[in-house]
Design a protein around this motif. Structure first.
Motif, PDB file in Angstrom:
ATOM      1  N   VAL A 187     -25.320  11.148  19.845  1.00 38.29           N
ATOM      2  CA  VAL A 187     -26.450  11.662  19.084  1.00 38.29           C
ATOM      3  C   VAL A 187     -27.679  10.803  19.376  1.00 38.29           C
ATOM      4  CG1 VAL A 187     -27.453  12.045  16.792  1.00 38.29           C
ATOM      5  CG2 VAL A 187     -25.045  12.595  17.200  1.00 38.29           C
ATOM      6  N   SER A 188     -28.748  11.461  19.795  1.00 36.34           N
ATOM      7  CA  SER A 188     -30.032  10.776  19.966  1.00 36.34           C
ATOM      8  C   SER A 188     -31.034  11.478  19.076  1.00 36.34           C
ATOM      9  CB  SER A 188     -30.497  10.825  21.422  1.00 36.34           C
ATOM     10  OG  SER A 188     -29.632  10.077  22.253  1.00 36.34           O
ATOM     11  N   VAL A 237     -25.008   6.365  19.637  1.00 32.88           N
ATOM     12  CA  VAL A 237     -26.120   6.819  18.815  1.00 32.88           C
ATOM     13  C   VAL A 237     -27.406   6.139  19.296  1.00 32.88           C
ATOM     14  CG1 VAL A 237     -27.078   6.977  16.485  1.00 32.88           C
ATOM     15  CG2 VAL A 237     -24.604   7.205  16.839  1.00 32.88           C
ATOM     16  N   ASN A 238     -28.379   6.942  19.699  1.00 30.02           N
ATOM     17  CA  ASN A 238     -29.619   6.423  20.308  1.00 30.02           C
ATOM     18  C   ASN A 238     -29.299   5.302  21.307  1.00 30.02           C
ATOM     19  OD1 ASN A 238     -30.780   8.183  18.474  1.00 30.02           O
ATOM     20  ND2 ASN A 238     -32.377   6.774  17.841  1.00 30.02           N
ATOM     21  N   PHE A 243     -36.165   5.463  19.303  1.00 30.69           N
ATOM     22  CA  PHE A 243     -36.598   6.781  19.745  1.00 30.69           C
ATOM     23  C   PHE A 243     -37.691   7.260  18.782  1.00 30.69           C
ATOM     24  CE2 PHE A 243     -34.831  11.383  20.582  1.00 30.69           C
ATOM     25  CZ  PHE A 243     -36.027  11.743  21.160  1.00 30.69           C
ATOM     26  N   VAL A 244     -38.831   6.549  18.799  1.00 34.23           N
ATOM     27  CA  VAL A 244     -39.959   6.879  17.921  1.00 34.23           C
ATOM     28  C   VAL A 244     -40.855   7.920  18.581  1.00 34.23           C
ATOM     29  CG1 VAL A 244     -42.010   5.981  16.766  1.00 34.23           C
ATOM     30  CG2 VAL A 244     -39.892   4.627  16.786  1.00 34.23           C
ATOM     31  N   ILE A 245     -41.149   7.732  19.859  1.00 32.05           N
ATOM     32  CA  ILE A 245     -41.977   8.675  20.615  1.00 32.05           C
ATOM     33  C   ILE A 245     -41.072   9.804  21.104  1.00 32.05           C
ATOM     34  CG2 ILE A 245     -43.449   9.002  22.627  1.00 32.05           C
ATOM     35  CD1 ILE A 245     -44.160   6.017  22.420  1.00 32.05           C
ATOM     36  N   GLY A 246     -41.323  11.009  20.634  1.00 28.29           N
ATOM     37  CA  GLY A 246     -40.482  12.145  21.013  1.00 28.29           C
ATOM     38  C   GLY A 246     -41.251  13.438  20.939  1.00 28.29           C
ATOM     39  N   GLY A 247     -40.508  14.550  20.923  1.00 27.03           N
ATOM     40  CA  GLY A 247     -41.149  15.857  20.890  1.00 27.03           C
ATOM     41  C   GLY A 247     -41.996  16.088  22.133  1.00 27.03           C
TER      42      GLY A 247
END
Length: 419
Positions: A187-188, A237-238, A243-247
């Motif tokens: 899971v990330s 997991v991550n 993983f703050v910068i996403g989308g």
């Protein structure tokens, strides 16, 4: 001998799925006001920008900007700090009219003679290892990201969650090809930067995934699947770190770039054509739904434990070029795979117009397909409201979602095969 098989899924906040949802929302709005619309809509999302392009033939007008902003906000991109949000992102539309050369190959005087919107081969697949006839690895992978989004919306636990996430599930199979155990879960998930101590922050996320998310997912399955979640599961997991910068700010997204997530998680086969943003005259989409319906009902009827159905078309031609069946040695009937294919050709009308009619594909049913898979979903009837952009009253439409998942041909199939 035993073996491992892996499937992945992505959440509605993944950039590619954002693009898919925009394309299908535009399609739904065109179909709601003009059911005969011909639509091929592609979307690109990136930092602060949305670009839509494609071909449309329609009698209606829709407010492209308003629809796109509503989709993005609904997904959860509502904050400027995400560097992509529905209220402020730039939107560029390059939609133009469908080519008359393509249109002349599709439209006929008699609706039933409608030609296929393109050439190609489409696949349907089903296997009896889950209640919805999907591979178990994909079924669990979908549920992981779906429940992660539900937890985020509820806002009671894991309050640091952001919209973007991915999952991956590896299943260990027995020698006879049945699931033995859940081997690995990946899971990330995108998250707020909620702790200066990165190691401590990542440990919190991992423990929450194991102790909150996974039990919630496990509870969505029956006892036969729950027992496969043993104490030996490997968790990642991550795994790359925070993983703050996403989308769309972390990675650009495109319509149709998650076709394996959309279908069978790598099992069976895929013809290569994407689904989202295409009206049902495009057999890439409609015939893939029909082939899934056939495969699922065949397996449910007991013809085989596992089945792959291929249907192929020539552009502008109504009748399929060919039908192919592979039961992977799991057939329970006397007929060969080739003979099963011939029976399917007699039982199911696979002309594009008949597929549209059978599954209600000229209705605005597509937004719900654009995340968490087009197959294995629960058929249901819903009321949908579409906003008017030309002064007319808003339109309410009752639609049947995921009709291709109905097990409504089982008895007829049993009779045809003497089961």
């Amino acid at each position: 001998m035993s073996y491992l098989f892996t499937s992945e899924s992505v959440s509605e906040g993944h950039p590619d799925k954002v693009a898919d949802q925009i394309s299908d929302a535009l399609l739904d709005n065109f179909l709601a006001w003009d059911p005969e619309s011909k639509v091929a809509c592609e979307t690109l999302v990136t930092t602060g920008q949305v670009v839509v392009a494609g071909e449309v033939k329609t009698k209606t007008y829709v407010d492209v900007q308003s629809i796109i902003r509503e989709v993005i906000n609904k997904i959860g991109y509502t904050k400027a700090e995400y560097m992509f949000d529905g209220n402020s992102c730039g939107i560029f539309s390059a939609i133009h009219e469908q080519s008359p050369d393509i249109n002349q190959g599709v439209v006929r005087k008699k609706k039933e003679d409608q030609g296929a919107g393109d050439q190609g081969m489409m696949f349907g697949y089903a296997v009896d290892e889950t209640g919805n006839y999907l591979p178990l690895s994909l079924d669990i992978a979908h549920e992981l990201v779906y429940q992660l989004a539900e937890i985020r919306r509820e806002g009671k636990q894991m309050k640091y969650l952001r919209p973007d996430s991915k999952s991956q599930v590896t299943i260990e199979y027995n020698d006879n090809g049945t699931p033995k155990r859940v081997h690995t879960i990946v899971v990330s998930t995108q998250h707020d930067d909620f702790d200066r101590d990165e190691k401590k922050m990542l440990e919190t996320i991992k423990m929450d995934v194991i102790n909150i998310l996974v039990p919630r997912v496990k509870g969505k399955f029956g006892a036969d699947v729950q027992k496969l979640f043993d104490g030996k599961i490997k968790y990642h997991v991550n795994p790359t770190g925070k993983f703050v910068i996403g989308g769309p700010h972390g990675d650009s997204g495109l319509t149709g770039r998650k076709i394996i997530v959309d279908t069978y998680g790598g099992r069976g086969a895929h013809g290569g054509g994407a689904f989202s943003g295409k009206d049902p005259s495009k057999v890439d989409r409609s015939a893939a739904y029909a082939a899934r319906h056939i495969a699922k009902n065949m397996v449910a009827a007991g013809v085989a434990r596992e089945m792959l159905v291929q249907v192929s078309y020539a552009i502008g031609v109504a009748e399929p070029v060919g039908i192919f069946v592979n039961t992977f040695g799991t057939s329970k009937v006397n007929e060969s795979d080739g003979e099963i294919a011939k029976i399917i050709g007699k039982m199911f009308d696979l002309r594009p117009a008949m597929i549209e009619k059978e599954y209600g594909l000229r209705k605005p049913i597509y937004s719900e397909t654009a995340a968490y898979g087009h197959m294995g979903r629960e058929p249901r009837t819903v009321e949908k409201t579409f906003k008017s952009f030309n002064g007319k009253p808003d339109k309410q439409v009752s639609v049947q979602l995921f009709k291709w998942e109905e097990l409504n041909k089982v008895n007829a199939i049993k009779k045809a095969f003497g089961l």
